[in-house]
Design a protein around this motif. Structure first.
Motif, PDB file in Angstrom:
ATOM      1  N   PRO A   1       8.716   2.451  -5.969  1.00 54.51           N
ATOM      2  CA  PRO A   1       7.906   1.881  -4.876  1.00 54.51           C
ATOM      3  C   PRO A   1       6.610   2.650  -4.645  1.00 54.51           C
ATOM      4  CG  PRO A   1      10.207   2.029  -4.236  1.00 54.51           C
ATOM      5  CD  PRO A   1      10.082   2.772  -5.520  1.00 54.51           C
ATOM      6  N   ILE A   2       6.649   3.988  -4.767  1.00 61.57           N
ATOM      7  CA  ILE A   2       5.424   4.770  -4.585  1.00 61.57           C
ATOM      8  C   ILE A   2       4.398   4.407  -5.645  1.00 61.57           C
ATOM      9  CG2 ILE A   2       4.485   7.112  -4.687  1.00 61.57           C
ATOM     10  CD1 ILE A   2       7.074   8.098  -3.440  1.00 61.57           C
ATOM     11  N   ASN A   3       4.867   4.277  -6.899  1.00 56.47           N
ATOM     12  CA  ASN A   3       3.949   3.895  -7.978  1.00 56.47           C
ATOM     13  C   ASN A   3       3.361   2.510  -7.739  1.00 56.47           C
ATOM     14  OD1 ASN A   3       4.663   6.297  -9.205  1.00 56.47           O
ATOM     15  ND2 ASN A   3       6.046   5.356 -10.691  1.00 56.47           N
TER      16      ASN A   3
ATOM     17  N   GLY B   1       0.656   2.105  -4.941  1.00 60.99           N
ATOM     18  CA  GLY B   1      -0.632   2.770  -5.119  1.00 60.99           C
ATOM     19  C   GLY B   1      -1.722   1.753  -5.404  1.00 60.99           C
ATOM     20  N   ASN B   2      -2.971   2.172  -5.303  1.00 63.91           N
ATOM     21  CA  ASN B   2      -4.085   1.252  -5.572  1.00 63.91           C
ATOM     22  C   ASN B   2      -5.091   1.827  -6.557  1.00 63.91           C
ATOM     23  OD1 ASN B   2      -5.332   3.185  -4.024  1.00 63.91           O
ATOM     24  ND2 ASN B   2      -5.499   1.905  -2.187  1.00 63.91           N
TER      25      ASN B   2
ATOM     26  N   ILE C   1       3.119   5.943 -12.862  1.00 65.17           N
ATOM     27  CA  ILE C   1       2.388   6.928 -12.080  1.00 65.17           C
ATOM     28  C   ILE C   1       0.885   6.735 -12.194  1.00 65.17           C
ATOM     29  CG2 ILE C   1       2.213   8.679 -13.887  1.00 65.17           C
ATOM     30  CD1 ILE C   1       2.943  10.777 -11.773  1.00 65.17           C
ATOM     31  N   SER C   2       0.447   5.997 -13.210  1.00 63.42           N
ATOM     32  CA  SER C   2      -0.981   5.735 -13.374  1.00 63.42           C
ATOM     33  C   SER C   2      -1.566   5.003 -12.175  1.00 63.42           C
ATOM     34  CB  SER C   2      -1.225   4.914 -14.647  1.00 63.42           C
ATOM     35  OG  SER C   2      -0.718   5.569 -15.782  1.00 63.42           O
ATOM     36  N   ASN C   3      -0.726   4.284 -11.433  1.00 67.01           N
ATOM     37  CA  ASN C   3      -1.204   3.496 -10.301  1.00 67.01           C
ATOM     38  C   ASN C   3      -1.301   4.313  -9.011  1.00 67.01           C
ATOM     39  OD1 ASN C   3      -2.108   0.936  -9.342  1.00 67.01           O
ATOM     40  ND2 ASN C   3      -0.156   0.668  -8.288  1.00 67.01           N
TER      41      ASN C   3
ATOM     42  N   ARG D   1       1.255  11.794  -2.238  1.00 67.97           N
ATOM     43  CA  ARG D   1       2.497  11.185  -2.713  1.00 67.97           C
ATOM     44  C   ARG D   1       2.935  11.762  -4.063  1.00 67.97           C
ATOM     45  NH1 ARG D   1       1.586   4.707  -1.414  1.00 67.97           N
ATOM     46  NH2 ARG D   1       1.563   4.894   0.864  1.00 67.97           N
ATOM     47  N   LEU D   2       1.995  12.357  -4.772  1.00 69.31           N
ATOM     48  CA  LEU D   2       2.340  12.961  -6.061  1.00 69.31           C
ATOM     49  C   LEU D   2       3.276  14.153  -5.895  1.00 69.31           C
ATOM     50  CD1 LEU D   2      -1.163  12.785  -7.781  1.00 69.31           C
ATOM     51  CD2 LEU D   2       0.883  11.530  -8.478  1.00 69.31           C
ATOM     52  N   TRP D   3       3.329  14.735  -4.704  1.00 73.49           N
ATOM     53  CA  TRP D   3       4.259  15.833  -4.470  1.00 73.49           C
ATOM     54  C   TRP D   3       5.708  15.357  -4.546  1.00 73.49           C
ATOM     55  CZ3 TRP D   3       3.003  20.710  -4.878  1.00 73.49           C
ATOM     56  CH2 TRP D   3       1.685  21.103  -4.657  1.00 73.49           C
TER      57      TRP D   3
END
Length: 713
Positions: free
Chosen positions: A111-113, A116-117, A136-138, A145-147
């Motif tokens: 969901p985090i990925n 993203g925008n 993760i590219s998104n 959030r990367l933490w």
């Protein structure tokens, strides 16, 4: 790859899986297919063939799943041995790892990925959006959030290391317990000695006798010198083939089928009765075998199987250098008698070294040649590149369904087809390296296949894009994380499709056994139903690298593209059930390594973790989160320290049994009344089968024998 292309690939492979499962559940019930789907049971006389017809035979049923699930690990151990149990433990370990990883990956990271925008997403046209939207590219550069991804990498590493330690400890204890449960085996008391120097005026046998009687007078028992029998083995193989042909001809009801020409392909030459013709040829072969056995009796090879009165005595001789020159009196553990690989015993130390060098070069050439299908596959995953190569196909390629099949299903299928030719080649290469046992050949082929797969399927695909043009940066180690961080996420969609094609469909085809089924259907009209058949061996060298490779994909893409995790879970669930079924009904084992494949699994998992860490260092740097990148650096260091501890703690048990175990078993044998008989048989346990008497007829002398009725070897 777009989402609709992935769904097309999943749909095609899912359809094939259900087709194979349905056909298997029907065909396995047919009495004529018992040799295909239960050859192990047939060989053991445990199959129950139902002759009467009933409608239930034509209805698919999942009963085989229950039958495969029910046996306990102890029952599997008694049926298939410890290697089969360790093989299934790989699936259990993988299921534990990726069940945990899927919970975090699907419910937290995905969901985090997706929310993203960094990449533009049009929710109204989701099926035509790239799968990069789920990676993760998104996630925005510099986002806090990367933490969460950083924390997930640490958590997964800890969980995997804990499970690795648990499995290593469990399998080590199983290995010791299995050793204690075994009755005395010839290979436990025997070593192989090669590079035997011969004194002038004495034979190899005399040199061995004098050497070991002088140095091990209290423990030395006997020895058996190896002889050159390669030509003899060829003659015996020809005689066996001819014997089976005669048995088939004898069962032929129509005598006209026996009349053929004796020339090329039966098209030229004189018309002869094949029964009489083959009988005469078999008699000639038997005479040639006897003559060759007599002639090779004096052709000794500087190698011998040396047996001792105790396991501990054999271990002492095995692990101590015997002479000043390390290339002479070279010792190694003897394999089980039935798995000895005889052809390369005549190879000298230099020849064995040259063979290994030649095989290394051959593997390198094969790896380079395999880049051709890899480049072809990568071209198929990018339609724009394909349109440049084949401009006349531009109109066809722009049809939605065609483009989805080409980009989603075809690349992984082509790669899988090319990869299917590699395992037999690796077995051939390993056979050329002068190994003395089938288990050594299997282990060597397994390692070759593993690293071939990791390099050609993972790294070659990952680096086949723009990164390959920057190959010079790999001369600077600090650039490796950045390059991998750029290249690996871009191939996530390809590897998801690869898991579905190479994983799901290959497993279902393994269950269906299409090739053996076709061969049986072709041979059935031309041979009797009771003809001899061979129980297949477990293809460890083919399946273990695939399981490990999928584990590498799962760990590597855990935080990069967690969408791969559900597909891996399905693969491991299917593999667990299907291979339990195959081990119980289909495969036999000709050797037992005592679980020696597990260290390979452990080391490969450590490699996968370190690779994930290196990519994480690079990806956090690219995402402008340098602190997370720096804090990830301790992870590979801690992982390698953990691996070093495991090497010290567990690996010695897989290399050799400790003195404590050997002495305990030797003391138990002192009260065993059957040991005297065992020692008498041990003297001849490693007799070359090619030198044993062979007779294919009822006559005592083998001359002018009538049509053969039985064979004795």
């Amino acid at each position: 790859m777009i989402l609709s292309a992935l769904l097309t690939s999943v749909g095609i492979n899912l359809g094939l899986c259900f087709l194979f499962f349905g056909l298997y559940s029907i065909l396995r019930k047919q009495p004529g297919n018992i040799n295909v789907y239960a050859p192990r049971l047939v060989a053991q006389g445990k199959s129950q063939q139902k002759g009467h017809f009933n409608l239930e035979r034509l209805i698919p049923s999942p009963g085989w799943v229950t039958a495969a699930w029910q046996p306990s690990e102890e029952e599997l151990l008694s049926i298939s041995g410890l290697d089969a149990v360790v093989f299934m433990r790989i699936f259990i370990f993988s299921l534990r790892v990726f069940s945990f990883a899927a919970i975090i990956g699907i419910f937290v990271l995905l969901p985090i990925n997706f929310l993203g925008n960094q990449l533009s997403i049009d929710f109204s046209d989701l099926p035509h959006k790239s799968l990069d939207s789920f990676s993760i590219s998104n996630v925005n550069d510099g986002s806090n959030r990367l933490w969460i991804h950083f924390s997930a990498a640490y958590i997964l590493t800890g969980v995997v290391c804990y499970l690795l330690y648990f499995e290593y400890d469990y399998i080590s204890s199983k290995r010791i317990a299995y050793f204690y449960s075994l009755k005395p085996q010839p290979h436990q008391f025997t070593i192989l000695v090669r590079g035997i120097p011969v004194s002038p005026g004495s034979s190899i046998s005399e040199s061995v006798e004098n050497f070991f009687m002088d140095r091990y007078p209290s423990t030395y028992l006997s020895h058996l010198v190896v002889r050159r029998t390669s030509r003899l083995q060829g003659l015996i193989s020809d005689a066996g083939t001819l014997y089976r042909m005669l048995i088939h001809l004898k069962s032929t009801k129509h005598s006209q089928q026996r009349i053929k020409r004796d020339g090329f392909l039966g098209l030229f030459g004189n018309r002869v009765d094949l029964l009489d013709h083959y009988e005469k040829k078999l008699e000639e072969l038997q005479d040639n075998v006897r003559m060759e056995q007599t002639s090779v009796a004096g052709e000794e090879v500087p190698a011998a199987f040396v047996s001792f009165k105790s396991r501990f005595g054999a271990a002492v001789a095995l692990h101590i250098q015997q002479g000043v020159n390390p290339t002479e009196w070279v010792t190694e553990q003897a394999p089980e008698p039935q798995e000895v690989h005889w052809p390369f015993f005549s190879a000298s130390f230099i020849k064995r070294w040259i063979c290994k060098l030649v095989v290394f070069v051959a593997c390198a050439i094969l790896t380079i040649l395999f880049l051709i299908p890899v480049v072809l596959v990568q071209g198929l995953t990018h339609l724009e590149q394909l349109e440049i190569w084949f401009p006349f196909l531009r109109g066809v390629l722009r049809i939605a369904f065609v483009s989805q099949v080409i980009t989603g299903y075809l690349p992984s299928l082509i790669l899988q087809l090319f990869l299917s030719f590699v395992p037999p080649i690796m077995i051939m290469f390993s056979s050329m390296q002068a190994y003395i046992s089938l288990s050594q050949i299997e282990e060597s082929a397994c390692n070759k296949m593993l690293w071939f797969t990791i390099w050609n399927i993972f790294f070659a695909n990952v680096l086949s894009g723009s990164a390959i043009s920057q190959i010079n940066v790999f001369l600077e180690p600090k650039e490796i994380p950045r390059i991998l961080a750029e290249a690996v996420p871009a191939q996530a969609s390809f590897f998801i499709a690869y898991v579905v094609t190479s994983g799901w469909t290959s497993l279902s085809s393994e269950l269906f056994r299409l090739i053996p089924l076709i061969c049986t259907c072709i041979k059935r009209p031309f041979s009797g139903i009771n003809d001899d058949f061979e129980v297949p061996l477990i293809p460890y060298h083919k399946e273990i690298p695939r399981i490990i490779f999928f584990g590498l994909l799962g760990i590597t893409y855990f935080f990069l593209a967690p969408l791969i995790l559900p597909f891996l879970l399905v693969y491991y669930c299917l593999g667990y059930i299907i291979y339990r079924n195959q081990l119980l009904n289909v495969y036999a084992s000709k050797f037992e390594t005592g679980g020696k494949f597990w260290p390979t699994v452990h080391n490969s998992t450590i490699f996968s973790l370190v690779l994930m860490h290196i990519i994480a260092i690079g990806i956090f740097g690219l995402k402008k989160l340098p602190l997370a990148s720096s804090l990830t650096i301790p992870l590979p260091i801690l992982t390698l320290l953990f691996n070093e501890y495991c090497r010290k703690r567990f690996l010695p048990i897989f290399k050799a049994y400790p003195a404590e175990c050997l002495i305990r078993k030797d003391r138990e044998d002192q009260n065993d009344p059957t040991m005297a008989d065992f020692m008498d048989k041990l003297v001849a346990a490693y007799q070359d089968p090619a030198l044993m008497p062979i007779r294919y007829s009822q006559s005592n002398d083998g001359h002018n024998s009538p049509l053969l009725h039985h064979a004795e070897v």
